[in-house]
Design a protein around this motif. Structure first.
Motif, PDB file in Angstrom:
ATOM      1  N   GLY A  13       0.851  -1.183   0.000  1.00 13.80           N
ATOM      2  CA  GLY A  13       0.000   0.000   0.000  1.00 13.80           C
ATOM      3  C   GLY A  13       0.876   1.218   0.000  1.00 13.80           C
ATOM      4  O   GLY A  13       2.035   1.156   0.388  1.00 13.80           O
ATOM      5  N   VAL A  14       0.332   2.333  -0.439  1.00 11.47           N
ATOM      6  CA  VAL A  14       1.148   3.531  -0.498  1.00 11.47           C
ATOM      7  C   VAL A  14       1.097   4.208   0.857  1.00 11.47           C
ATOM      8  O   VAL A  14       0.179   4.950   1.177  1.00 11.47           O
ATOM      9  CB  VAL A  14       0.665   4.471  -1.613  1.00 11.47           C
ATOM     10  N   ALA A  15       2.108   3.911   1.685  1.00  8.07           N
ATOM     11  CA  ALA A  15       2.159   4.439   3.041  1.00  8.07           C
ATOM     12  C   ALA A  15       3.597   4.672   3.438  1.00  8.07           C
ATOM     13  O   ALA A  15       4.503   4.019   2.941  1.00  8.07           O
ATOM     14  CB  ALA A  15       1.492   3.474   4.021  1.00  8.07           C
ATOM     15  N   GLY A  16       3.818   5.627   4.335  1.00  4.49           N
ATOM     16  CA  GLY A  16       5.152   5.887   4.864  1.00  4.49           C
ATOM     17  C   GLY A  16       5.163   5.613   6.349  1.00  4.49           C
ATOM     18  O   GLY A  16       4.152   5.776   7.042  1.00  4.49           O
ATOM     19  N   TYR A  17       6.311   5.192   6.882  1.00  4.44           N
ATOM     20  CA  TYR A  17       6.417   4.841   8.295  1.00  4.44           C
ATOM     21  C   TYR A  17       7.508   5.668   8.948  1.00  4.44           C
ATOM     22  O   TYR A  17       8.640   5.713   8.467  1.00  4.44           O
ATOM     23  CB  TYR A  17       6.736   3.354   8.438  1.00  4.44           C
ATOM     24  N   ARG A  26      -0.409   7.838   5.454  1.00  2.31           N
ATOM     25  CA  ARG A  26      -0.870   7.540   4.108  1.00  2.31           C
ATOM     26  C   ARG A  26      -0.218   8.511   3.129  1.00  2.31           C
ATOM     27  O   ARG A  26      -0.203   9.718   3.352  1.00  2.31           O
ATOM     28  CB  ARG A  26      -2.397   7.656   4.029  1.00  2.31           C
ATOM     29  N   LEU A  27       0.278   7.974   2.040  1.00  2.00           N
ATOM     30  CA  LEU A  27       0.973   8.794   1.046  1.00  2.00           C
ATOM     31  C   LEU A  27       0.072   9.213  -0.103  1.00  2.00           C
ATOM     32  O   LEU A  27       0.286  10.253  -0.713  1.00  2.00           O
ATOM     33  CB  LEU A  27       2.173   8.028   0.472  1.00  2.00           C
ATOM     34  N   SER A  28      -0.908   8.390  -0.433  1.00  3.57           N
ATOM     35  CA  SER A  28      -1.743   8.672  -1.604  1.00  3.57           C
ATOM     36  C   SER A  28      -3.212   8.705  -1.213  1.00  3.57           C
ATOM     37  O   SER A  28      -3.615   8.170  -0.183  1.00  3.57           O
ATOM     38  CB  SER A  28      -1.523   7.617  -2.688  1.00  3.57           C
ATOM     39  N   ASP A  29      -4.004   9.327  -2.053  1.00  5.81           N
ATOM     40  CA  ASP A  29      -5.451   9.402  -1.865  1.00  5.81           C
ATOM     41  C   ASP A  29      -6.145   8.952  -3.144  1.00  5.81           C
ATOM     42  O   ASP A  29      -5.677   9.269  -4.250  1.00  5.81           O
ATOM     43  CB  ASP A  29      -5.905  10.826  -1.546  1.00  5.81           C
ATOM     44  N   PRO A  30      -7.266   8.241  -3.024  1.00  6.01           N
ATOM     45  CA  PRO A  30      -8.052   7.918  -4.218  1.00  6.01           C
ATOM     46  C   PRO A  30      -8.905   9.120  -4.617  1.00  6.01           C
ATOM     47  O   PRO A  30      -9.796   9.533  -3.892  1.00  6.01           O
ATOM     48  CB  PRO A  30      -8.936   6.751  -3.748  1.00  6.01           C
ATOM     49  N   VAL A  31      -8.576   9.705  -5.752  1.00  4.14           N
ATOM     50  CA  VAL A  31      -9.315  10.885  -6.227  1.00  4.14           C
ATOM     51  C   VAL A  31      -9.794  10.609  -7.661  1.00  4.14           C
ATOM     52  O   VAL A  31      -8.969  10.279  -8.527  1.00  4.14           O
ATOM     53  CB  VAL A  31      -8.436  12.147  -6.209  1.00  4.14           C
TER      54      VAL A  31
END
Length: 286
Positions: A13-17, A26-31
């Motif tokens: 998933g597009v996420a940063g830790y 969360r790095l990305s959003d569904p738009v």
């Protein structure tokens, strides 16, 4: 702890830790949010401040065909951890906003600063290697590092870029070096070094770029069936290239490789190639 140690990425998933805060961002959003948009294949910059990934999201909610559901572009998310003192994530397009809507950009790699990236795209026609440079305002200029539209159905995939953005490695079945033949579909590993963006001479060679190109995998095997080399990655300083290959290198005739992929390491200084793994003794002969 260094910034790069703070920022890791998850391929699922597009996420940063952030290891200090023990928190996932969360790095990305569904738009638009009403559609099924995805983000995947994330790479993190060396300084830990930028993330690049492929996604079919439409951050500007433009409704343009270039950002339609299912059309992959390369995006960069920055300020995930509030480096500028705000909590607002910043999204910038890395790939070409003018590419046709039926073409994709995929599998990006990014340099230390988050300003230079490579990725592969069928924007020119065949899958080719693209090189993107982003300015301080987040505006990217995309160059075709390798344009394979005239290569008769040959492709280039899966690039990796060094920390300084001057070395890119990738695999391709194209004949990119004069005098070196490659059998179609028999991918070899190439290395592009000393990339220089020629701002005053955009018509020089490949548009806007000057560089040196080498074949990393052994050229003597490029025309031999089932000697494919792929999955190249380059060290931060560009000194080493690692890749996987099913090749049977003649230097190892007395100690042959396994029938499946082995790991190989190439040193750019003296072009020395060494096999890292040896799975042959572990193969089942029954």
């Amino acid at each position: 702890m260094t910034p790069s140690a703070k920022s890791l990425f998850l391929l699922l998933g597009v996420a940063g830790y952030n290891a200090d805060a023990k928190q996932i961002y969360r790095l990305s959003d569904p738009v638009p949010a009403t559609e099924t948009r995805t983000g995947k294949n994330v790479a993190v910059s060396g300084d830990g401040h930028s993330f690049v990934y492929e996604s079919d999201t439409d951050y500007g909610n433009t409704g343009l065909a270039t950002y339609a559901d299912g059309v992959s572009n390369i995006w960069r998310t920055s300020n995930v951890f509030g480096e500028d003192g705000t909590s607002e994530r910043k999204f910038h397009l890395v790939s070409n906003e003018d590419k046709p809507s039926d073409h994709d950009a995929k599998w990006a790699s990014v340099d230390y600063t988050g300003t230079k990236s490579c990725f592969h795209s069928n924007e020119p026609g065949e899958e080719s290697i693209m090189y993107s440079e982003m300015d301080e305002n987040g505006v990217a200029k995309v160059h075709m590092l390798m344009n394979l539209t005239k290569e008769g159905g040959r492709d280039a995939f899966y690039c990796d870029i060094s920390s300084d953005g001057k070395t890119v490695v990738f695999n391709s079945d194209a004949e990119l070096i004069p005098g070196l033949n490659v059998t179609k579909s028999n991918d070899q590993v190439y290395m592009v070094k000393n990339i220089d963006i020629l701002r005053d001479d955009p018509d020089y060679g490949h548009p806007g770029l000057d560089f040196e190109i080498y074949m990393v995998s052994p050229s003597i095997l490029a025309t031999v069936a089932k000697q494919k080399s792929q999955g190249a990655v380059v060290s931060a300083d560009g000194s080493y290239v690692a890749f996987r290959s099913v090749m049977q290198h003649p230097d190892y005739a007395d100690n042959p490789s396994a029938a499946r992929d082995e790991a190989w390491l190439y040193r750019t200084e003296d072009k020395k190639l060494e096999r890292v793994t040896n799975f042959k003794p572990q193969e089942c002969n029954t």
